[in-house]
Write an enzyme that holds these catalytic residues in place. Sequence first.
Site, mmCIF file in Angstrom:
data_model
loop_
_atom_site.group_PDB
_atom_site.id
_atom_site.type_symbol
_atom_site.label_atom_id
_atom_site.label_comp_id
_atom_site.label_asym_id
_atom_site.label_seq_id
_atom_site.Cartn_x
_atom_site.Cartn_y
_atom_site.Cartn_z
ATOM 1 N N VAL A 154 0.852 -1.197 0.000
ATOM 2 C CA VAL A 154 0.000 0.000 0.000
ATOM 3 C C VAL A 154 0.885 1.244 0.000
ATOM 4 C CG1 VAL A 154 -1.704 1.316 1.304
ATOM 5 C CG2 VAL A 154 -1.884 -1.167 1.176
ATOM 6 N N HIS A 303 -10.449 6.898 24.505
ATOM 7 C CA HIS A 303 -11.036 6.053 25.553
ATOM 8 C C HIS A 303 -11.646 6.868 26.701
ATOM 9 C CE1 HIS A 303 -9.059 3.022 23.332
ATOM 10 N NE2 HIS A 303 -7.908 3.002 23.961
ATOM 11 N N LYS A 403 1.035 5.310 32.234
ATOM 12 C CA LYS A 403 1.783 4.058 32.081
ATOM 13 C C LYS A 403 2.665 3.896 33.315
ATOM 14 C CE LYS A 403 0.786 3.453 27.577
ATOM 15 N NZ LYS A 403 -0.288 2.531 27.233
#
EC number: 1.1.1.49
Length: 550
Positions: A154, A303, A403
């Site tokens: 692609v 989210h 994190k």
Amino acid sequence: MSVSPRNSLSAPEIVAPDGGLAPSTPSGPLGGATTTASQPASETASETARTASGTFSAVDETGTGATPRHAADLIVFGGTGDLSMRKLIPALYHCDRDGRLADETRIIAMSRGGLTDADFRGKVDAEARPVPEGEDDEGWQRFLRRLHHVSVDVGGSDRSGWGALSRLLAGYEDRDRVFYLASPPMTFGPFCREAHEAGLVTPHSRVVLEKPLGRDLASARAINDEVGAIFDERQIFRIDHYLGKETVQNLLVLRFANAFLEPVWNSLWIDHVQITVAETVGTPGRRGYYDHAGALRDMVQNHLLQLLCLVAMEPPSRNDRESIRDEKVKVLQSLRPIVGSEVDRFTVRGQYAAGDDVPSYLDEPASTPPTEISRRVETYAAIRAEVKNWRWAGVPFYLRTGKRMPSRRSEIVVQFKDVPHAIFPGATPNRLVLRLQPSEGIHLLLMAKEPGAGEVALRPVPLSLSFAETFQSRVPDAYERLLMDVLAGNPTLFMRRDEVEAAWRWIDPIIETWEGSEALPEPYPAGTAGPAGARELLARSGRTWHEEDL
Ligand code: BG6
């Protein structure tokens, strides 16, 4: 779920289809069935053709998550990547095991990997088998036979891979065809254009776009335009896997299938809301992606804002594809912009430094050394948001994600106010905790009297609903639900173009201020609860983050 960007999009190789699974009702050649943005939805949406042929079920308008029973071709671009191997393949296997994939449904991975079908099946068998050997061996072999691989370049000059895919799909034009783009957002436009030029976009086609969609409002618009030039909006499924999580769906049921919450679901009774997504993992091997994302783009824009929408939205009039999304957009549009000097007051960003036996963000293993961009990227973000409408006036929504936190915990905490007139000393206000991780469930903290004669002693006790215990069944992964929704044509749990763009519109000024500032993110040692600034963000109004285990 995101995947790391790749250096180049793919390398060509023609893979001859190996016969695989044969369709029961092969039909004629394609014959100009591609879709253009200018066609009205009624002509381009797949339900029209399906109803006419009688072969396919109608697009699911109910939002209840119908199980697709007709055969489909699911083409996963980035099919050998991290997301595919860790999430999509296991989810599809579980759907197959539960009898939710039609016998003839095929899963076609596209990548630059130069693999044959047999190579790909071997790789999946070795790296992505979700159940141990000895468990459901026959089912696993049946699942592997659904898998194919095509190498496609692609964005390159060699189109031979598209020829290989065309041959694999020839004769299956009446099937639902889903292009799942588990690849970086800059590939979405080129992929759709090339699929269209190869004549592979049928009226029965859908495209699934992984987050993050772009890196700001302008790039998101450009991608939406490029994809929208080939696919009708009704064929575009923008995925946010948090919307497929059981607790998140249950939030809708809790709010709109029970009467008791609605009267207290407002600023009269609710003090504030906290939305936390804390992860223990760091970013090893992901710097290429993460340096250019950071916590704000990777988690908050999608989210956390989606969770905020579900908490704050008005009751929709129906559980259908547009009603819920209409209400979510209104919430995003009601978010008070955080601009200029307010960014420093209402947001906090951090980056993890080394912790016990854990490297700092800058020292995580990566294929390239850290740069100035790496030093500036946030692995932790906290924001005090406000929804400016009648229901929520004055109620802060605190968002945080990071994190290398001490524990993996995702939850929505709705903190109620004190009782209007206290007659018992020691009473603390009620709290509703919707836990997404580690174990999905709902907990309502109520004040109760400790048993015993003498003075009345109060204690907050949880009224708990654990999904795993109550329903005694495996809690499906979010991707299972969402993949079945795509195959069934149900877009309710996917983001509409205006939703994604409204989220970027709110995020953009925060990013601009952070990127324009000379200050670096506040360091926090890996394995600790984030930068001190995040605690101060709440302490200023006498509040604290919810840290209790339930
Ligand atoms: C992804 C992010 O979208 O969500 C990751 O790109 C993150 O950085 C992941 O780790 C978290 O998902 P979950 O379902 O494990 O909470």
